[in-house]
Enzyme design. Structure first.
Site, PDB file in Angstrom:
ATOM      1  CD  GLU A  31     -22.675 -12.933 -19.825  1.00 38.45           C
ATOM      2  OE1 GLU A  31     -22.202 -13.154 -20.441  1.00 38.45           O
ATOM      3  OE2 GLU A  31     -22.880 -11.736 -19.483  1.00 38.45           O
ATOM      4  CG  HIS A  32     -17.887 -15.214 -16.436  1.00 39.08           C
ATOM      5  ND1 HIS A  32     -17.051 -14.246 -15.927  1.00 39.08           N
ATOM      6  CD2 HIS A  32     -17.152 -16.363 -16.125  1.00 39.08           C
ATOM      7  CE1 HIS A  32     -16.183 -14.820 -15.286  1.00 39.08           C
ATOM      8  NE2 HIS A  32     -15.914 -16.041 -15.095  1.00 39.08           N
TER       9      HIS A  32
END
Ligand SMILES: *[C@@H]1O[C@H](CO)[C@@H](O)[C@H](O)[C@H]1NC(C)=O
Length: 420
Positions: free
Chosen positions: A400-401
């Site tokens: 997840e960024h």
């Protein structure tokens, strides 16, 4: 790395020593003297730390080294580098240089505006562009300078004037699905696989990941150094693991749990989720062999019970791939109480998600696709890290960024790959 001792330790011991020698032992004042000397040493130590911090900050504000060829370093920059090494100390801890990092420079308003216009130019028609130019001019003459002054004010108290806004407006307020749009993936070695046994590879890699997590928790990991000298910001390492992006109707929220709460990983197999504690009863990380056995038990159990869960139950991870607002509504309606809430909490608090896949991708493209979006119901997109293991021993991850940029996870992944 410089062989000097951190100035702090050397000085505190000498100051305590000298104070005790001065204090006349046996007199009624001995307690007062002891308290006094401890107090003075403490103040001295704190002052020294602060001085070191500011000295390093002043040194790091110098940027001349950036424009110099690495092979032809001038004596001036060599001297500067040596001083930086001495001041940052021998084996600095993960966050020890954070407070010394220079403030990010705020560009002048006219420069910001002209850059904005340059970037808009290829994207809009000539008329629109004229309109934007006019708006920029108006902004520069009206409210712009005042906002710029406020920005300068913010830059004095915030560690970085843009990072909290970046996280909020670029990531957390985006309403697109995370899959493809935001999450990214990483592959393992290109051809070589150290073992063709899925559970052995999983045990080995997971153990490496957990041990680097432990180093991060204990702040034992050393800050990365540019040119082996200049420390860079390590703030993003803090939330790599035990983190989840919880959907909200207007804005998502990043939740991070510390190692007292996050003491397990969640393993996915055939649509079934397993909670796996990562510590044994002596509070030590599970060994590779124990992990290997537990992964095998999970595979056996899941393969035995896969028929007993419905197709819908097995696809629950697909919800995390929906547009964020839609997912937030479903979460509010269906996951706020009872067993759904308990299970959701378990997934949220997990250190990371491990997926034991049951099919081998045909080629690199298929593997990339599997890691980027899987089959749409295998990936828990909200979880900061999903590690996939394929039956032939290959692996990869999906990240997840919003909690960190790719080089940070890249560092951890490189550690896990080289430890093999
Ligand atoms: C990879 O495998 C898929 C599925 O078997 C196939 O459709 C695709 O053409 C393959 N790609 C390459 C580059 O071989």
């Amino acid at each position: 790395m410089s062989a000097m001792n951190p100035c702090g330790t050397v000085c505190i011991s000498s100051s305590v020593h000298s104070c005790i020698i001065i204090s006349p032992s046996g007199t009624p004042k001995w307690l007062a003297n002891l308290v006094g000397s401890v107090g003075i040493s403490f103040v001295f130590f704190v002052t020294l730390m602060k001085v070191r911090q500011y000295l390093l900050r002043i040194l790091l504000a110098y940027r001349g080294w950036m424009y110099e060829n690495v092979r032809e370093v001038s004596w001036k920059n060599k001297l500067w580098g040596l001083t930086v090494k001495c001041v940052s100390g021998y084996q600095p801890s993960l966050y020890s240089c954070q407070r010394s990092l220079p403030r990010m420079h705020i560009p002048p308003l006219d420069e910001t505006l002209s850059k904005l216009l340059d970037s808009l130019k290829p994207l809009c028609s000539e008329e629109e562009f004229k309109d934007y130019c006019k708006q920029a001019q108006d902004f520069e003459c009206s409210i712009g300078p005042r906002l710029q002054r406020l920005l300068h004010l913010k830059s004095w108290w915030a560690p970085n004037y843009v990072s909290d806004w970046w996280e909020k407006y670029v990531y957390l307020m985006s309403r697109c699905p995370l899959v493809i749009n935001s999450n990214y993936y990483a592959l393992d070695h290109y051809i070589w696989t150290p073992t063709s046994k899925q559970v052995s590879r999983a045990a080995n890699v997971v153990h490496s990941i957990l041990s680097i997590k432990r180093q991060i928790d204990r702040e034992e990991l050393q800050p990365l150094l540019l040119r082996n000298t200049i420390p860079i910001c390590m703030a993003q390492y803090e939330r790599l693991f035990s983190t989840v992006r919880v959907p909200g109707e207007e804005m998502d929220e990043l939740l991070h749990f510390d190692s007292r709460e996050a003491r397990h990983i969640v393993v996915w197999r055939q649509g079934l989720f397993y909670q796996l504690s990562i510590y044994d009863d002596k509070n030590q990380l599970l060994s590779v062999t124990v992990l290997e056995k537990l992964f095998q038990d999970i595979i056996d159990d899941a393969d035995k019970h896969k028929e007993s869960v419905s197709e819908c139950e097995r696809s629950v991870a697909a919800l995390t791939g929906l547009p964020r607002t839609e997912w937030a509504q479903i979460l509010r309606e269906n996951f706020k109480s009872g067993i759904n809430k308990d299970n959701m909490d378990l997934i949220n608090k997990a250190v990371c998600m491990i997926t034991l896949c049951d099919s081998v991708p045909d080629n690199m493209s298929e593997k990339g696709k599997m890691l980027l979006h899987a089959d749409g119901r295998t990936l828990w997109c909200d979880k900061s890290v999903n590690v996939f293991f394929f039956p032939d021993g290959q692996c990869g991850l999906n990240v997840e960024h919003s909690m960190a940029d790719a080089p940070v996870m890249g560092h951890v992944w490189e550690y896990a790959m080289t430890m093999e």
